[in-house]
Design a protein around this motif. Structure first.
Motif, PDB file in Angstrom:
ATOM      1  N   ASP A 181      30.637  88.161 -38.871  1.00 27.55           N
ATOM      2  CA  ASP A 181      32.144  88.822 -39.217  1.00 27.55           C
ATOM      3  C   ASP A 181      32.918  87.744 -40.049  1.00 27.55           C
ATOM      4  O   ASP A 181      33.614  87.939 -40.895  1.00 27.55           O
ATOM      5  N   ASN A 186      30.664  94.223 -30.479  1.00 27.73           N
ATOM      6  CA  ASN A 186      30.988  92.907 -31.328  1.00 27.73           C
ATOM      7  C   ASN A 186      32.156  92.281 -30.573  1.00 27.73           C
ATOM      8  O   ASN A 186      33.642  92.657 -30.507  1.00 27.73           O
ATOM      9  N   ASN A 236      35.042  91.048 -32.732  1.00 29.07           N
ATOM     10  CA  ASN A 236      36.327  92.037 -32.817  1.00 29.07           C
ATOM     11  C   ASN A 236      36.925  92.199 -31.566  1.00 29.07           C
ATOM     12  O   ASN A 236      38.069  92.608 -31.711  1.00 29.07           O
ATOM     13  N   GLY A 253      32.306  93.860 -39.056  1.00 29.48           N
ATOM     14  CA  GLY A 253      33.147  94.755 -39.610  1.00 29.48           C
ATOM     15  C   GLY A 253      34.585  94.611 -38.992  1.00 29.48           C
ATOM     16  O   GLY A 253      34.614  93.671 -38.489  1.00 29.48           O
TER      17      GLY A 253
END
Ligand code: NA
Ligand code: NA
Lengths: 118, 157, 506, 767, 139, 90, 121
Positions: free
Chosen positions: D644, D725, D728, E33
């Protein structure tokens, strides 16, 4: 078998990449470098990615790798075109052994190309 | 293009039916849809949606072959002394007309090793191509037009 | 009650967003600016009240337990700071109505002020060192923009220095956060306070401490890190200067106090406190001498900010309960007085057409009430009793004497006479001496007379509010002192903060 | 008493408003205020005279030990009566004198605040409360001295007075705080039996020095005396009030008030004695050079102040008695004479003794008041001044030590005072009338009433001292010495040495008066080198401070951004390196030199691109180098498992390129600007930082870190954060607040760019 | 840039890249992402379009004032915290709803927050780029 | 070490070598266009490296980085060309 | 790499500082960019390095098995990078406007706001 195929693809791709690298170092002027290398590396990367697809044999991975390949094939020529054009208009010199220049007739009917290094 | 849309819709429907949302079922849906559309082709009137498939595949294969061959050729040049290169910039008159055709042609030229599309003339009738081996500009023009451009037009129209 | 903790951040953010969604409705911007800061004032008073009655409040953002998420904490100290920020926000919102021109208002002046307040409040509230960095950046970038909003060449010039040096400070901040995380494996201040004493590598810790000190020192504009301040603070619009002068450096001071009482203690990093003592003396002296040398009204006031920061640093260096209380009182007093002086300087500018003291004069004869209004913050700054500044000075000096820091106390006293001198300089030049320009020239730039009654009120009212604050907090000092003393004891008690944040787990 | 003080401030605040209403007649209204005070205090007289004292206390800031504590005893009552009585005379006088002055309303505000503060000062029973009033008198007197503020000299003198007394005030504050730390209280009456504790404290010398500094500056003792003559820039009522009768006596009051608690040691007594004596003689001789009525009075005032301080230094019963009588006498006659000087100035338009003569015909009442006051000042029987001077001489003669030189000094100083009296009190009225800027007339009633009253009072007290002041003296002396005294005051002591000395004083004074023109011509005073003039010490200190300030500012705030950067960088580097050096002992680094080929290649690329960036002469080349650097760092993030971060790095690098490309056209070409010496210096500093950071990273990674957070995030990410993730999940959930702040920063940045680019720029309008 | 090739390619690439950016956004919670990168990629698409076809063309494609998009994005992020405030949980506490659809999975306020980030980043990046470009073209 | 491991190892080295060679071109130039082409090629090679590295480390997450890299490298090349094109006009 | 990375970080810091000490404004911006890289890399390194194992929960698992890279420094860096980007964008625009407004990019010529006023009015 899968491994052999995949490994070979990786190796082949790497070799093409290396070739393009050598090309960019050895070719005499910007245009020949671009002619020679952009595609070589595109092909090389394509092969490496194919090898990757074979190695993982996973649909998600495959789709991503194919996305990269497609994208590269879409963008690489455009990039080469914009740089090449800018270089030519920016009077980046051609190799002295360049045979023929039909572009010059349109762009600079009279004067000869002069160098303009940035 | 309407059929393409329909094809995609069918693929989505397939996905729903199978109850699994993934790229795999979507691709399967596409194929199934294409097949169904082909089977029911009289219903769609005059369309070239089905006759395009083969030329497209042929064109892609042709291009990949060119790509590989030319790459090897250039590779050979890279590793051997460079003196036998005869680079030059050639003006290629264009038969392709639309934006997409011009763009595709120029990009394919560039992708083919040894050649590089530098610019399109403002009147869109000429493509300036830099190439590594231009012993004879006329012959170079002919090769490009008869090879790549002709096949491209075949696929596009 | 602890759900209110987030409001000082959310209210200005929401206000700014609404303003941004209505970019052309300037009247709405003005109204919202005042309403938002009023609401903030109410919130901070409520928070203060509940902290005083119920002890330190904390809010675990996202509901994640203490060291894992980000904790917002209010103790008495942060409440005091919040209240002052709200007060200054409110007065600036009003003052801006009178002084800021429409072009800047269209260039997002009002939302930027709100976002600046958001950053400042966030810095006061957070209990997480990295989150503090984030709020610092919010504050910084808003200040960058506000600094150049008028697009004058001198603003750009000042901004270059302001921006570069503050970004340098941010880089150091990040490095320090990195080191601290790398050593302790946590970012939560309370958690750090509990873990650091257990670390084996004490000396490496002081490397981080030094870097934090430098970072906050740059923000607080102490010697020898203050250069960005006099280079830039006199260039933006005066309302911007005022809110900068009142709040920005104090956030640096806040951070120094927070870090060097809560995370690093006197025992853990003794040599830092030696440094602080010297720094404070030099800061006081160089700042006031810088002020003395100036003839530009706002430059003079800008250098003063530095000098006054010296007193606060002095208090931190001594770090007795009385000293910290004095430091807090100094912050509170200084925020009100300093901002007010900038407000008044703006009015002086509108009346005389100049910032240069040599070209201003005769104001006392024509505007006696303005003169008296000026004297309140000016004398407070000089420490004349019974105004707020006197008590702050008294407390700090008493603490200094108790700590037997004779030299530093002498410096502080000497500086206070120089402060008086420089305040009298303004008084002499701008108010007492005759107007150097006569006739038409004397009327030059008297924009004030062209203003509507509403705008005039908007200009004067904030000055009166802050002057009242300075007077009232001087005359009715006892509650302020008790508050500051309480806050100070709370800060110096190592366990109380950690317990409040981590919920009693030792 | 708090009510009285508060009333005073309130009354002062409304004075300007009332003045606007009544203007011409305001003097009659204003005088009610001090009179009200005076009679208020007078009503307490019997109680105090009977030996009682009144104490009131209200808490103010009890946590700091500051209270509204007031004490009315003999000493404070004496001062309060003087303050309010002279105040009444002055207020009335001002009603006429200030006519025609711009903003006379403000005058009443200032002087009202002053009077109230002065009363507060003498009544305060809390040292810090006293200090509050002390500062208020300083500041209100600043406003009064600078009342004619359009004159530069006026502003300068006011500032001088403020700085000198303000500086002393700070010393006083420090002294008070130290005293408080020794005694544990600030209540003066609580100090009463603490003399032993205070004088034996280690801080005692500091306390004495600081308190006396405060007192001496306020009372214009040598070498701080110079501000007082300069303060004559003030309107005359101010001079009469502040600079003779009241404010200058605040320091003396303080010494007297604390004499019992702090005094009794050689340090205290000798310092006070010597300072007083030096002031008495030195300032008296300075009067020779003066021609201005007010300046002459000012120097004589200085001498008297010196005498008063000296008497406190002597500290015997007799000295205190002398102090007390002299204090009252001086207030009365000096108040009168100042007001007379003001009257003359007001009526004739000049204060130059050389230009004044024969006014007795035009101004008979003034002349009479002047004569009465002058006789008192010269020490002529039967006025109070006579008793005062007699007692002073007697007190000095009583001394074993220093008696002879002191009596000589006193006689000389008093002779000078006599000379001043002849110049001020007689010369303008006698002889043939001279042409003056304005035609002389007798002054109006408002101006005459005050001085006449004070002058007559001087006579009355001289005739009936016992009736008027004995009781007060007893109580005051008790407050100063804390002993029961019964000293009768009588006018006539018979023929003795003291009387002879009085005669000698008068004769000498006459002689001085006669010789004055000659002395003036050959006076060494006029050529006194600046080195010996304390006023020039002040001047050069101020000037020196200003030029130092300027120099310092030029050096520090020099405008060169890179100098600022260097200072800041070094300020960080030096202490941090010191800390790092100490840390070096506690870490043991086992370097791990293992490296893969691609890592080495990556390192090489980054290293070379920094080199390219530094040496590049082309902007585009720099951007390309920067791009390479950014992409390589992105790859590092890939290698170490931070996809990321890598993604973001690549994205931002690209956007940076776009931004640079968009602005680059507008930026000028690179120039080689720095000198090579600068470049070397910068390289050294930069390398220092580089080495420092390298070591910091090596040190910080040399031991094990707590992995509590890491493990928690890994474990909680899916079940609690609903995401695979972890990074995230941290960004949008665990630490979403950071992200909120982060996107706010972005918004502001965009607003900033937009706002900045919308504003038109140009250098055209730069001043 | 006056090039048919680039202009034509950019039209196709625009949709392609935008699609990819949405893809990045939506699965950021599980794969590399997220809103930030997604927003940047989307901005990159418009930047490319701007370079190829000029500022006006890019603006007209975008349809909304970029700053407004940014502000709306920030508002969305802020609104995503509203449920936590309303439900009496600590500020920013996440709330999740299970859609029952496997590919979408659970939908929660953090996703909404990330979507806000996406629009914000897109908006501010374009604000900056367009502002700079406008200046560039004006002179 | 089996063939696959060997091939991956070899590929990493070959790609790394290529990167160094291309970087050499970036250093020497001589024209800015040469450097831009080299930069473009470097990022393309980085994609290949990432692909191989993900095989070596047996993680799939890195491949997404490759997509972005391809996209962004193209964009920055176009941006540079944009700048160069504008430079000509002036 | 345990040694090389700290060296690179040091080098980046040195380069950044050296560049912001230049007189040319553009170089100062470059310096700030490099300092940003340095700080990010530093946080990353100091948070301890783990090669090739990003912090992703594998499909079907509920947690991650060691070794994996510490996600927190990554999140911090991401925040710092984004903030840095915003500020950098503003700074670039600011420097450009400054250049336009003052007609110079030589920082030594930007000393007006620090100067004391001239003696005469
Ligand atoms: Na604490
Ligand atoms: Na993400």
């Amino acid at each position: 078998m899968k491994e052999i195929l995949s490994g070979s693809l990786l190796l082949m791709g790497s070799v093409f990449i290396l070739l393009s690298a050598v090309g960019i170092l050895r070719m005499p002027d910007l245009y020949t470098r671009m002619s020679a290398t952009t595609k070589a590396s595109t092909l090389g990367i394509g092969l490496v990615l194919l090898g990757t697809i074979l190695f993982w044999q996973d649909f998600g991975i495959a789709s991503r790798a194919i996305a990269i390949i497609v994208f590269l094939f879409l963008t690489a020529p455009v990039a080469a075109h914009v740089i090449g054009r800018a270089a030519y208009l920016g009077k980046v010199p051609l190799w002295e052994k360049t045979n023929i220049d039909e572009f010059k007739k349109r762009e600079h009917p009279s004067d000869s190309s002069s160098s303009m290094p940035e | 293009m309407n059929l393409l849309l329909l094809n995609i819709l069918l693929a989505v429907a397939w996905m729903m039916l199978t109850g699994e949302v993934s790229s795999g079922t979507f691709t399967a849906g596409l194929l199934v849809g294409y097949l169904l559309l082909w089977l029911t082709r009289p219903a769609w009137g005059e369309t070239r949606y089905f006759s395009k498939l083969l030329p497209v595949i042929r064109f892609v294969l042709y291009f990949l072959k060119e790509l590989l061959v030319a790459n090897l050729k250039v590779a050979y040049d890279i590793v051997t002394p460079k003196d036998h290169m005869v680079p030059g910039i050639v003006a290629v008159p264009l038969d392709v007309k639309s934006d997409i055709e011009i763009t595709l042609f120029a990009n394919l030229v560039t992708l083919t090793p040894g050649t590089l599309s530098l610019d399109v003339s403002p009147d869109r009738r000429t493509l300036y191509v830099h190439a590594l081996y231009v012993k004879d500009a006329g012959q170079f023009r002919r090769e490009l037009k008869n090879g790549l451009e002709k096949r491209l037009i075949e696929v596009m129209r | 009650m602890n759900r209110l903790i987030i409001l000082p951040v959310l209210v200005p953010l929401t206000t700014a967003l609404i303003m941004l969604l209505l970019p052309r409705r300037i009247a709405v911007h003005r109204l919202l600016g005042v309403l938002s800061t009023l609401l903030l004032s109410v919130v901070s008073v409520i928070l203060l009240n509940s902290v005083l009655s119920g002890g330190i409040l904390s809010l675990q953002a996202g509901g994640w337990a203490a060291p894992f998420g980000i904790t917002m904490v209010v103790d008495t100290f942060s409440c005091i700071m919040l209240a002052m920020a709200s007060l200054i926000g409110l007065t600036t919102a009003i003052y801006s109505i009178g002084s800021v021109d429409e072009k800047q208002e269209h260039n997002f002046y009002h939302p930027l002020i709100q976002l600046l307040l958001m950053g400042i409040n966030g810095a006061f509230l957070t209990g997480d060192i990295f989150n503090l960095y984030v709020w610092f950046e919010v504050m910084l970038i808003s200040s960058f923009v506000l600094l150049v909003l008028e697009g004058k060449p001198e603003q750009f010039e000042g901004a270059i220095k302001y921006v570069t040096l503050n970004l340098l400070s941010s880089a150091i901040f990040l490095a320090a956060v990195g080191i601290l995380y790398g050593m302790a494996g946590t970012l939560n201040m309370a958690d750090l306070a509990m873990r650091l004493p257990m670390l084996e590598h004490r000396e490496l810790l002081s490397v981080a401490a030094v870097l934090f000190l430098i970072t906050f020192g740059i923000k607080a504009a102490v010697f020898p890190l203050f250069f960005w301040l006099p280079a830039s603070y006199h260039t933006p619009h005066v309302a911007v200067s005022a809110i900068f002068a009142g709040l920005l450096t104090k956030v640096g001071v806040y951070a120094i106090i927070r870090f060097f009482t809560t995370i690093f203690t006197l025992e853990s990093t003794p040599f830092i406190h030696h440094i602080l003592l010297w720094v404070s003396a030099f800061t006081m002296v160089t700042g006031v001498l810088g002020a003395v040398a100036q003839y530009d009204l706002r430059k003079l006031l800008s250098f003063h900010i530095i000098s006054q920061i010296g007193y606060m640093i002095f208090a931190i260096a001594i770090q007795s309960p009385l000293a910290i209380a004095g430091g807090l009182l100094f912050i509170v007093h200084n925020i009100a007085a300093k901002t007010n002086l900038f407000y008044l300087s703006g009015i002086i500018r509108l009346l005389s057409g100049s910032w240069n003291l040599r070209q201003i004069g005769g104001l006392y004869a024509t505007y006696p009430l303005l003169g008296l209004l000026f004297l309140v913050p000016a004398l407070a700054l000089a420490g004349i009793p019974p105004l707020s500044g006197f008590w702050a000075k008294l407390t700090v000096i008493q603490a200094g004497l108790e700590a037997q820091q004779w030299l530093a106390v002498s410096v502080a006293l000497m500086v206070s006479i120089l402060t008086l001198y420089s305040m009298i300089k303004i008084w002499n030049e701008a108010f007492l001496k005759d107007n150097p320009l006569s006739g038409d020239e004397g009327q030059r730039g008297r924009e004030y007379h062209g203003l509507s009654a509403g705008k005039k009120t908007a200009l004067i009212a904030p000055a009166i509010i802050l002057a009242m604050f300075t007077i009232v907090s001087g005359l009715w000092f006892e509650p302020f002192f008790i508050l500051a003393k309480g806050a100070s004891l709370e800060l110096l008690d190592a366990g109380i903060y950690s317990k409040a944040v981590t919920g009693g787990i030792p | 008493m708090l009510g009285l003080i508060a009333t005073g401030f309130l009354a002062s605040a409304i004075a300007p408003v009332l003045y606007k209403r009544y203007r011409e007649n305001f003097g009659w209204i204003a005088v009610l205020f001090p009179l009200y005070m005076f009679f208020g205090f007078l009503s307490r007289y019997p109680e105090i005279a009977a030996g009682n004292s009144v104490r009131e206390s209200l808490p103010w800031v009890p946590s700091l030990g500051i209270n509204f504590s007031f004490l009315l005893d003999g000493l404070s009552l004496t001062f309060a009566l003087i303050i309010s009585l002279v105040g009444a005379a002055v207020f009335l006088f001002a009603g006429a004198y200030m006519k025609g002055y711009r903003d006379a309303g403000r005058f009443y505000l200032y002087i009202g605040v002053f009077m109230t503060s002065m009363l507060g000062l003498v009544l305060a029973d809390n040292m810090l409360l006293l200090f509050v009033f002390w500062e208020l008198t300083s500041f209100s007197s600043y406003l009064l001295i600078g009342f004619n503020h359009h004159k530069e000299s006026s502003r300068k003198s006011a500032l001088q007075a403020l700085l000198v007394t303000g500086g002393g005030g700070l010393a006083l504050l420090a002294g008070i705080l130290l005293l408080g730390s020794v005694t544990g209280t600030y209540e003066i009456s609580s100090f009463y039996d603490m003399n032993r504790i205070i004088t034996s404290s280690a801080l005692y010398p500091a306390i004495v020095v600081l308190l006396l500094l405060g007192a001496f500056t306020k009372s214009a003792q040598f070498p701080f005396h110079f501000w007082l003559p300069n303060a004559m820039e003030a309107p005359t009522p101010v001079s009469a009030y502040l600079h003779s009768a009241t404010m200058v006596k605040a320091g003396i009051y303080l010494i007297a008030r604390l004499n019992h608690e702090i005094g009794g040691t050689p340090l205290w007594q000798d310092t006070v004695l010597i300072t007083g004596a030096v002031t008495m003689l030195f300032t008296a001789t300075l009067a020779f050079r003066q021609t201005d009525l007010k300046k002459l009075l000012a120097y004589s005032t200085l001498s008297v102040l010196g005498t008063l301080v000296m008497l406190l230094g002597i500290g015997s019963e007799l000295a205190i008695k002398a102090f007390f009588i002299y204090l009252i006498a001086h207030s009365l006659y000096k108040g009168t004479l100042f007001l007379v000087a003001g009257t003359i100035d007001h009526e004739t338009g000049t204060r130059d003794v050389g230009k004044l003569a024969g006014l007795r015909k035009a101004m008979p009442v003034t002349a009479a008041a002047a004569a009465l006051a002058s006789f008192s000042m010269m020490g002529v029987i039967p006025l109070i001044g006579f008793i005062g001077k007699e007692t002073v001489y007697k007190a000095i003669l009583e001394l074993d030590r220093w008696g002879l030189p002191l009596i000589g000094a006193a006689v000389l100083a008093n002779a000078c005072v006599v000379m001043v009296t002849l110049l001020v009190g007689f010369r303008p009225f006698l002889g043939k009338a001279k042409e003056t800027p304005r035609q002389a007339h007798e002054a109006p009633l408002k101006m005459l009433l005050g001085p006449s009253l004070l002058a007559v009072l001087g006579l009355l007290i001289g005739l009936f001292p016992d009736f008027f002041i004995s009781a007060m003296l007893e109580q005051s002396a008790r407050n100063i010495l804390s002993e029961e005294l019964s000293l009768k005051i009588v006018l006539w002591h018979g023929f003795n040495l003291v009387l002879i000395l009085s005669f000698v004083t008068l004769l000498l004074g006459g002689l001085f008066y006669a010789l004055r023109p000659v002395v003036l011509r050959y006076s060494f005073f006029s050529s006194l080198p600046a080195l010996f003039k304390p006023s020039s010490w002040y001047e050069s200190a101020l000037k020196g401070m200003l030029s130092f300030a300027k120099l310092q500012t030029l050096i520090l705030q020099n405008g060169y951004l890179r100098n600022y950067t260097i200072v800041i960088v070094l300020a960080a580097l030096i202490p941090a390196s010191f800390a790092l050096y100490r840390a070096a002992e506690e870490v043991s680094i086992i370097p791990d030199y293992s490296i893969t080929f691609y890592e080495a290649a990556l390192g090489l690329i980054i290293i070379i691109s920094t080199g390219l960036l530094i040496t590049s002469t082309s902007r585009l080349k720099s951007i390309v180098s920067l791009g390479v650097m950014g992409f390589s760092i992105g790859i590092i993030f890939v290698i170490y498992g931070a996809p990321d971060v890598a993604l973001t790095t690549f994205a931002i690098e690209t956007l940076n390129v776009i931004l640079f490309v968009l602005v680059l056209q507008k930026l000028p070409k690179f120039l080689k600007l720095s000198r090579s010496s600068n470049r070397i210096r910068d390289a050294v500093i930069a390398s220092g930082i580089g080495v420092f950071m390298t070591l910091v990273v090596l040190f910080a990674t040399s031991f094990n870190i707590s992995t509590e957070l890491k493990e928690y995030f890994a474990a909680a990410s899916l079940p609690e954060g609903k995401g695979l993730n972890v990074v995230n999940v941290i960004l949008v959930d665990f630490r979403a607040l950071d992200t909120l702040g982060e996107i706010t920063v972005l918004t502001i940045a965009a607003i900033g760019v937009l706002a900045m680019l919308k504003t038109a720029t140009g250098r055209k309008a730069q001043p | 840039m006056n090039s048919v090739i680039l202009a034509t390619a950019s039209r196709y690439l625009l949709t392609l890249i935008l699609m990819f950016s949405v893809f990045m956004l939506l699965r950021g919670h599980n794969e590399p992402g997220g809103g930030f990168v997604g927003g940047l990629v989307a901005a990159a698409a418009f930047a490319l379009y701007f370079i190829a076809n000029g500022l006006d063309a890019a603006r007209s494609i975008l349809r909304i004032e970029p700053l407004r998009a940014a502000v709306l994005g920030l508002l969305l992020s802020l609104l995503s915290t509203l449920p936590s405030l309303v439900s009496g949980k600590p500020f920013m506490t996440a709330l999740w709803i299970d859609t029952g659809i496997e590919a979408i999975g659970k939908v929660g306020t953090p996703l909404l927050f990330d979507v806000g980030v996406y629009f914000l980043v897109l908006g501010i990046t374009l604000t900056i780029i367009f502002a700079l470009a406008e200046e560039e073209c004006r002179v | 070490m089996n063939f696959m491991e060997w091939a991956v190892q070899a590929s990493v080295i070959v790609i790394g070598l290529s990167i160094l060679i291309i970087f050499l071109r970036l250093i020497v130039g001589p024209s800015i266009e040469d450097r831009i082409v080299a930069l473009d090629l470097l990022s393309a090679n980085a994609i290949a490296f990432i692909a191989v590295y993900s095989i070596q480390k047996n993680t799939t997450t890195f491949l997404d980085v490759g997509i972005i890299l391809a996209l962004l490298a193209f964009l920055s090349t176009v941006a540079f060309a944009f700048y160069l094109g504008r430079r000509e006009k002036q | 790499m345990r040694v090389l990375l700290p060296v690179i970080i040091g080098l980046l810091y040195a380069t950044g500082i050296y560049l912001i000490l230049r007189r040319s404004m553009v170089k100062v911006i470059f310096g700030l960019v490099v300092l940003g890289h340095a700080a990010n890399l530093m946080i990353f390194t100091v948070g301890r390095l783990t090669k090739g194992s990003p912090a992703f929960v594998p499909h079907g698992a509920t947690g991650i098995a060691e070794p994996f890279a510490d996600p927190l420094p990554q999140a911090l860096i991401l925040t710092a990078i984004v903030i840095g980007f915003g500020i950098q964008a503003f700074t670039i625009a600011l420097f450009k406007k400054t250049c336009q407004s003052l007609k110079t990019e030589d920082l030594d010529e930007m000393r007006n706001t620090d100067q004391l006023e001239k003696e005469s009015p």
